[in-house]
Write a protein that holds these residues in place. Sequence first.
Motif, PDB file in Angstrom:
ATOM      1  N   TYR A   8     -21.643  27.463 -23.930  1.00 39.00           N
ATOM      2  CA  TYR A   8     -22.329  26.211 -24.260  1.00 39.00           C
ATOM      3  C   TYR A   8     -23.120  26.372 -25.561  1.00 39.00           C
ATOM      4  CZ  TYR A   8     -26.101  22.756 -24.011  1.00 39.00           C
ATOM      5  OH  TYR A   8     -27.011  21.775 -24.305  1.00 39.00           O
ATOM      6  N   LEU A   9     -23.864  27.463 -25.673  1.00 40.20           N
ATOM      7  CA  LEU A   9     -24.663  27.714 -26.869  1.00 40.20           C
ATOM      8  C   LEU A   9     -23.774  27.820 -28.101  1.00 40.20           C
ATOM      9  CD1 LEU A   9     -27.341  28.359 -28.273  1.00 40.20           C
ATOM     10  CD2 LEU A   9     -27.001  30.762 -27.604  1.00 40.20           C
ATOM     11  N   ARG A  10     -22.681  28.553 -27.991  1.00 46.08           N
ATOM     12  CA  ARG A  10     -21.762  28.710 -29.128  1.00 46.08           C
ATOM     13  C   ARG A  10     -21.196  27.356 -29.566  1.00 46.08           C
ATOM     14  NH1 ARG A  10     -18.450  32.510 -27.261  1.00 46.08           N
ATOM     15  NH2 ARG A  10     -19.561  34.168 -28.348  1.00 46.08           N
ATOM     16  N   ALA A  40     -30.817  35.033 -21.817  1.00 48.12           N
ATOM     17  CA  ALA A  40     -31.793  34.651 -22.834  1.00 48.12           C
ATOM     18  C   ALA A  40     -33.156  34.449 -22.180  1.00 48.12           C
ATOM     19  CB  ALA A  40     -31.358  33.352 -23.517  1.00 48.12           C
ATOM     20  N   LYS A  41     -34.179  35.025 -22.785  1.00 47.61           N
ATOM     21  CA  LYS A  41     -35.543  34.855 -22.293  1.00 47.61           C
ATOM     22  C   LYS A  41     -36.029  33.442 -22.630  1.00 47.61           C
ATOM     23  CE  LYS A  41     -36.656  39.706 -22.972  1.00 47.61           C
ATOM     24  NZ  LYS A  41     -37.443  40.662 -23.739  1.00 47.61           N
ATOM     25  N   LEU A  45     -35.137  30.885 -25.723  1.00 50.12           N
ATOM     26  CA  LEU A  45     -34.547  29.556 -25.517  1.00 50.12           C
ATOM     27  C   LEU A  45     -35.349  28.477 -26.228  1.00 50.12           C
ATOM     28  CD1 LEU A  45     -33.570  29.733 -21.746  1.00 50.12           C
ATOM     29  CD2 LEU A  45     -32.050  29.842 -23.728  1.00 50.12           C
ATOM     30  N   ARG A  46     -36.676  28.627 -26.238  1.00 53.29           N
ATOM     31  CA  ARG A  46     -37.530  27.652 -26.939  1.00 53.29           C
ATOM     32  C   ARG A  46     -37.195  27.631 -28.435  1.00 53.29           C
ATOM     33  NH1 ARG A  46     -41.796  25.127 -25.215  1.00 53.29           N
ATOM     34  NH2 ARG A  46     -42.246  26.578 -23.522  1.00 53.29           N
ATOM     35  N   LYS A  47     -37.009  28.795 -29.019  1.00 55.14           N
ATOM     36  CA  LYS A  47     -36.662  28.889 -30.446  1.00 55.14           C
ATOM     37  C   LYS A  47     -35.270  28.323 -30.718  1.00 55.14           C
ATOM     38  CE  LYS A  47     -39.617  32.920 -30.984  1.00 55.14           C
ATOM     39  NZ  LYS A  47     -39.654  34.386 -31.085  1.00 55.14           N
ATOM     40  N   MET A  59     -32.178  23.465 -21.875  1.00 55.05           N
ATOM     41  CA  MET A  59     -31.702  24.828 -22.115  1.00 55.05           C
ATOM     42  C   MET A  59     -32.090  25.748 -20.954  1.00 55.05           C
ATOM     43  SD  MET A  59     -30.187  25.112 -25.182  1.00 55.05           S
ATOM     44  CE  MET A  59     -30.546  26.440 -26.285  1.00 55.05           C
ATOM     45  N   MET A  60     -33.300  25.575 -20.429  1.00 55.32           N
ATOM     46  CA  MET A  60     -33.746  26.392 -19.300  1.00 55.32           C
ATOM     47  C   MET A  60     -32.858  26.156 -18.073  1.00 55.32           C
ATOM     48  SD  MET A  60     -36.479  28.309 -19.966  1.00 55.32           S
ATOM     49  CE  MET A  60     -37.440  28.450 -18.460  1.00 55.32           C
ATOM     50  N   ILE A  61     -32.475  24.895 -17.863  1.00 50.61           N
ATOM     51  CA  ILE A  61     -31.591  24.561 -16.745  1.00 50.61           C
ATOM     52  C   ILE A  61     -30.207  25.173 -16.976  1.00 50.61           C
ATOM     53  CG2 ILE A  61     -30.382  22.672 -15.567  1.00 50.61           C
ATOM     54  CD1 ILE A  61     -32.950  20.956 -16.162  1.00 50.61           C
ATOM     55  N   LYS A  62     -29.649  24.953 -18.165  1.00 53.47           N
ATOM     56  CA  LYS A  62     -28.307  25.470 -18.475  1.00 53.47           C
ATOM     57  C   LYS A  62     -28.253  26.995 -18.370  1.00 53.47           C
ATOM     58  CE  LYS A  62     -25.574  22.088 -20.155  1.00 53.47           C
ATOM     59  NZ  LYS A  62     -24.279  21.795 -19.585  1.00 53.47           N
ATOM     60  N   ALA A  63     -29.353  27.663 -18.768  1.00 50.86           N
ATOM     61  CA  ALA A  63     -29.390  29.128 -18.742  1.00 50.86           C
ATOM     62  C   ALA A  63     -29.672  29.673 -17.345  1.00 50.86           C
ATOM     63  CB  ALA A  63     -30.434  29.640 -19.723  1.00 50.86           C
TER      64      ALA A  63
END
Length: 86
Positions: A8-10, A40-41, A45-47, A59-63
Amino acid sequence: MTLTFGEYLRQLRKAKGLTVNDFPGVSGPTVSRIENGSEAKPDTLRKLAATLNCSFIGMMIKAGHIMEAEALGWIGEQQDKQKGAM
């Protein structure tokens, strides 16, 4: 087929025309490791979310750091607190 967080990130990064080296405060090798399956911490993820201009909570949910129901519950609590303060 469900994407992993790294996939997803890529996809998100490439859609924005960014390279792994385009994230302030996150090294290119770190982004690459996340895209290849490393966890990912939350601070990272915030960055990433800030650079990608997307939701940190999303992002927190997806991770897998939080469940969607937890996030929705927290948002509801915050809204209730705001209503009570008015």
